[in-house]
Design an enzyme around this catalytic site. Structure first.
Site, short mmCIF file in Angstrom:
data_model
loop_
_atom_site.label_atom_id
_atom_site.label_comp_id
_atom_site.label_asym_id
_atom_site.label_seq_id
_atom_site.Cartn_x
_atom_site.Cartn_y
_atom_site.Cartn_z
NE ARG A 100 -3.79 -2.40 0.71
CZ ARG A 100 -3.61 -3.65 0.26
NH1 ARG A 100 -2.61 -3.94 -0.56
NH2 ARG A 100 -4.43 -4.61 0.62
CB SER A 140 -8.71 -0.48 4.85
OG SER A 140 -9.25 -1.66 4.33
CD GLU A 143 -5.19 1.42 2.78
OE1 GLU A 143 -4.78 0.38 3.31
OE2 GLU A 143 -6.15 1.45 1.98
P1 FAD Z 1 -8.54 9.70 -4.51
O1 FAD Z 1 -9.21 9.34 -3.23
O2 FAD Z 1 -9.17 10.74 -5.34
O3 FAD Z 1 -7.04 10.11 -4.18
C1 FAD Z 1 -6.26 9.34 -3.30
C2 FAD Z 1 -4.86 9.96 -3.24
O4 FAD Z 1 -4.21 9.81 -4.49
C3 FAD Z 1 -4.90 11.48 -2.97
O5 FAD Z 1 -3.81 11.82 -2.16
C4 FAD Z 1 -4.77 12.09 -4.34
O6 FAD Z 1 -4.17 13.37 -4.33
C5 FAD Z 1 -3.89 11.08 -5.05
N1 FAD Z 1 -4.21 10.99 -6.49
C6 FAD Z 1 -5.38 10.59 -7.04
N2 FAD Z 1 -5.29 10.62 -8.38
C7 FAD Z 1 -4.05 11.07 -8.67
C8 FAD Z 1 -3.37 11.35 -9.89
N3 FAD Z 1 -3.92 11.16 -11.09
N4 FAD Z 1 -2.09 11.80 -9.81
C9 FAD Z 1 -1.49 12.00 -8.62
N5 FAD Z 1 -2.11 11.78 -7.44
C10 FAD Z 1 -3.36 11.31 -7.47
N6 FAD Z 1 -7.88 0.32 -1.76
C11 FAD Z 1 -7.14 -0.80 -1.97
O7 FAD Z 1 -5.92 -0.71 -2.16
N7 FAD Z 1 -7.71 -2.03 -1.96
C12 FAD Z 1 -9.04 -2.22 -1.76
O8 FAD Z 1 -9.50 -3.36 -1.78
C13 FAD Z 1 -9.85 -1.07 -1.53
N8 FAD Z 1 -11.17 -1.19 -1.28
C14 FAD Z 1 -11.92 -0.08 -1.03
C15 FAD Z 1 -13.28 -0.25 -0.76
C16 FAD Z 1 -14.07 0.86 -0.51
C17 FAD Z 1 -15.56 0.67 -0.19
C18 FAD Z 1 -13.51 2.16 -0.55
C19 FAD Z 1 -14.37 3.37 -0.31
C20 FAD Z 1 -12.16 2.33 -0.80
C21 FAD Z 1 -11.34 1.20 -1.05
N9 FAD Z 1 -9.97 1.32 -1.31
C22 FAD Z 1 -9.21 0.20 -1.55
C23 FAD Z 1 -9.32 2.65 -1.32
C24 FAD Z 1 -9.43 3.39 -2.68
O9 FAD Z 1 -10.49 2.90 -3.45
C25 FAD Z 1 -8.16 3.28 -3.49
O10 FAD Z 1 -7.06 3.76 -2.78
C26 FAD Z 1 -8.25 4.01 -4.84
O11 FAD Z 1 -7.10 3.78 -5.62
C27 FAD Z 1 -8.44 5.52 -4.67
O12 FAD Z 1 -8.75 6.05 -5.94
P2 FAD Z 1 -9.38 7.49 -6.10
O13 FAD Z 1 -9.40 7.80 -7.56
O14 FAD Z 1 -10.68 7.54 -5.42
O15 FAD Z 1 -8.30 8.37 -5.36
P1 NAP Z 2 -10.29 -10.29 5.43
O1 NAP Z 2 -10.54 -11.35 4.41
O2 NAP Z 2 -11.22 -10.10 6.57
O3 NAP Z 2 -8.81 -10.50 6.02
C1 NAP Z 2 -8.29 -9.57 6.97
C2 NAP Z 2 -6.87 -9.21 6.58
O4 NAP Z 2 -6.09 -10.38 6.62
C3 NAP Z 2 -6.81 -8.67 5.18
O5 NAP Z 2 -6.67 -7.28 5.28
C4 NAP Z 2 -5.63 -9.36 4.53
O6 NAP Z 2 -4.52 -8.52 4.33
C5 NAP Z 2 -5.21 -10.43 5.52
N1 NAP Z 2 -5.30 -11.75 4.87
C6 NAP Z 2 -6.40 -12.55 4.78
N2 NAP Z 2 -6.07 -13.71 4.16
C7 NAP Z 2 -4.76 -13.63 3.84
C8 NAP Z 2 -3.85 -14.50 3.19
N3 NAP Z 2 -4.21 -15.71 2.75
N4 NAP Z 2 -2.58 -14.07 3.03
C9 NAP Z 2 -2.19 -12.86 3.46
N5 NAP Z 2 -3.00 -11.98 4.10
C10 NAP Z 2 -4.27 -12.36 4.29
O7 NAP Z 2 -10.12 -8.88 4.67
P2 NAP Z 2 -11.22 -7.88 4.15
O8 NAP Z 2 -11.20 -6.68 5.00
O9 NAP Z 2 -12.50 -8.58 3.88
O10 NAP Z 2 -10.58 -7.45 2.76
C11 NAP Z 2 -10.41 -8.38 1.72
C12 NAP Z 2 -9.35 -7.87 0.78
O11 NAP Z 2 -9.77 -6.62 0.21
C13 NAP Z 2 -8.02 -7.59 1.47
O12 NAP Z 2 -6.96 -7.93 0.61
C14 NAP Z 2 -8.04 -6.10 1.73
O13 NAP Z 2 -6.75 -5.51 1.68
C15 NAP Z 2 -8.88 -5.60 0.55
N6 NAP Z 2 -9.63 -4.39 0.96
C16 NAP Z 2 -8.94 -3.24 1.04
C17 NAP Z 2 -9.59 -2.07 1.39
C18 NAP Z 2 -8.84 -0.76 1.42
O14 NAP Z 2 -9.48 0.28 1.52
N7 NAP Z 2 -7.54 -0.77 1.34
C19 NAP Z 2 -10.94 -2.08 1.68
C20 NAP Z 2 -11.60 -3.30 1.63
C21 NAP Z 2 -10.93 -4.46 1.25
P3 NAP Z 2 -4.30 -7.58 3.05
O15 NAP Z 2 -5.15 -6.40 3.31
O16 NAP Z 2 -2.85 -7.30 3.13
O17 NAP Z 2 -4.71 -8.32 1.83
#
Ligand code: FAD
Ligand code: NAP
Length: 337
Positions: free
Chosen positions: A163, A237, A333
């Site tokens: 991340r 998250s 994050e």
């Molecule tokens: P924004 O929120 O608009 O921006 C995020 C940051 O990036 C800001 O600092 C912004 O300035 C910068 N930025 C955006 N676009 C640019 C650009 N073109 N150039 C330079 N900087 C830029 N994230 C995960 O990694 N895994 C997940 O599974 C995941 N699940 C999510 C589920 C939900 C319900 C929600 C609400 C969020 C989730 N996220 C997840 C977080 C999010 O969706 C990601 O981080 C996504 O990439 C953000 O995209 P955005 O366009 O909305 O960025």
């Molecule tokens: P989950 O299945 O409840 O698991 C909890 C955490 O355990 C996850 O965050 C994941 O880490 C870790 N995990 C589970 N199984 C794993 C494996 N086999 N090996 C390594 N790590 C493992 O998680 P959840 O919240 O429902 O999310 C599911 C996936 O979607 C995750 O990968 C999570 O990162 C992603 N997600 C991200 C966001 C966001 O905003 N960043 C939001 C929703 C979901 P990792 O997160 O490192 O994968």
């Protein structure tokens, strides 16, 4: 260029926080970035905005918000095994995933339904279900505000981590990502090690594993588990899962034999932040319009009129309690503006 002033950012962030942007512009063409840089009347402080799904607006935003609307997907080249796609940064990430699947191109199917734009994917190297964007990103092109030029960054230049990337570090706020080249596979390697995917695929009882089946499984799990930002404000998250030393983990295991963990490196273990927060009693907590989601303790929510300061304050209280109980420093994050 249609410059707007003092507009509400409420429709532009998934937390639904109502603060204003001093200046706001929709970026329709990459060439506008140079125009913005050359316009002496515009503020020098520029914020890149995609789908607003990973930001917390803690106060009114001063300077210029540039909302990314750059669209387009072209095939740069292909061979018998791979296809290289140049994708404009304002494309919706999930649409790209669906487009790749419909063409049989593999590599990003586990990342289905992640909100936001393609241009934000490299910023935190989006990841889910054992796959990270860095595995398919060939290069990133961005406008460098100080260099006043478009610069190409190879995958190695991006310094991708968990991340994390150079765009959250040394190049934070210095680059506007305008396009990304993805190298997708014509012959898929399936990533189904994450428990919930396996269970969902079994439940779906599919005849043959495919990238479409994996995306369908991911979509089903996410839809059942995560709050829909259209209904309850959130940014996914709120915290990163912390990686702690093996010694620290073993010490915690003595007191908490059920503590979940996953290997992170040879000397570090990853502990789910959601579990730590839940143990501290926060799951389902609500104060005013801020709260911790009842199904996923890693997600902080806005039930309606919460302010950015209130969400920031709640996240601080959560961090403090996890630190006191487990000796672990959680890291936000979500990007705080
Ligand atoms: P924004 O929120 O608009 O921006 C995020 C940051 O990036 C800001 O600092 C912004 O300035 C910068 N930025 C955006 N676009 C640019 C650009 N073109 N150039 C330079 N900087 C830029 N994230 C995960 O990694 N895994 C997940 O599974 C995941 N699940 C999510 C589920 C939900 C319900 C929600 C609400 C969020 C989730 N996220 C997840 C977080 C999010 O969706 C990601 O981080 C996504 O990439 C953000 O995209 P955005 O366009 O909305 O960025
Ligand atoms: P989950 O299945 O409840 O698991 C909890 C955490 O355990 C996850 O965050 C994941 O880490 C870790 N995990 C589970 N199984 C794993 C494996 N086999 N090996 C390594 N790590 C493992 O998680 P959840 O919240 O429902 O999310 C599911 C996936 O979607 C995750 O990968 C999570 O990162 C992603 N997600 C991200 C966001 C966001 O905003 N960043 C939001 C929703 C979901 P990792 O997160 O490192 O994968």
């Amino acid at each position: 260029m249609q410059l707007q002033q003092n507009i509400s950012l409420k429709p532009f962030n998934t937390f639904g926080i109502d603060v204003s942007a001093e200046y706001f512009v929709e970026l329709e063409h990459a060439a506008m970035l140079e125009e913005i840089a050359n316009d002496a009347a515009l503020p020098k402080q520029v914020h890149a905005l995609g789908g607003g799904s990973n930001i917390l607006l803690s106060k009114a935003v001063s300077g210029l918000v540039v909302h990314n609307k750059l669209k387009g997907i072209v095939i740069e080249k292909e061979d018998s095994e791979h296809v290289w796609l140049r994708v404009e940064a304002g494309e919706i990430w999930h649409k790209l995933v669906m487009y790749a699947i419909s063409n049989g191109w593999a590599g990003i199917e586990n990342l289905a339904l992640i909100p936001g734009t393609v241009g934000a994917a490299p910023i935190q190297n989006i990841g889910a279900y054992g796959v990270e964007a860095k595995e398919t990103i060939e290069s990133v092109t961005g406008w460098h505000w100080e260099e006043r030029a478009f610069i190409d960054y190879t995958n190695a230049d991006c310094n991708f981590g968990y991340r994390d990337s150079i765009f959250k570090g040394r190049l934070k706020d210095k680059i506007f990502i305008s396009s990304v080249i993805f190298k997708l596979n014509k012959k898929p390697t399936f990533h189904t090690a994450y428990g919930p995917i396996q269970h969902e695929l079994e439940r779906m009882n599919i005849a043959e594993l495919s990238i479409k089946a994996i995306a369908d499984a991911v979509i089903a799990i996410r839809s059942s588990k995560l709050p829909d930002p259209k209904k309850i404000g959130n940014a996914g998250s709120f915290f990163k899962n912390p990686a702690i030393s093996t010694e620290h983990f073993e010490m915690l295991q003595t007191n908490y034999p059920g503590i979940p963990c996953y290997p992170f490196s040879e000397t570090m273990m990853k502990v789910p932040a959601g579990w730590l927060i839940e143990q501290c009693g926060w799951k389902g907590y609500r104060k005013g319009d801020t709260g911790v989601h009842e199904k996923q303790a890693l997600v902080i929510v806005n039930y309606g009129k919460a302010s950015g300061e209130e969400i920031w304050a709640l996240s601080g209280e959560i961090m403090q309690s996890v630190k006191e109980r487990f000796g672990i420093n959680l890291e936000r994050e979500v990007q705080v503006w």
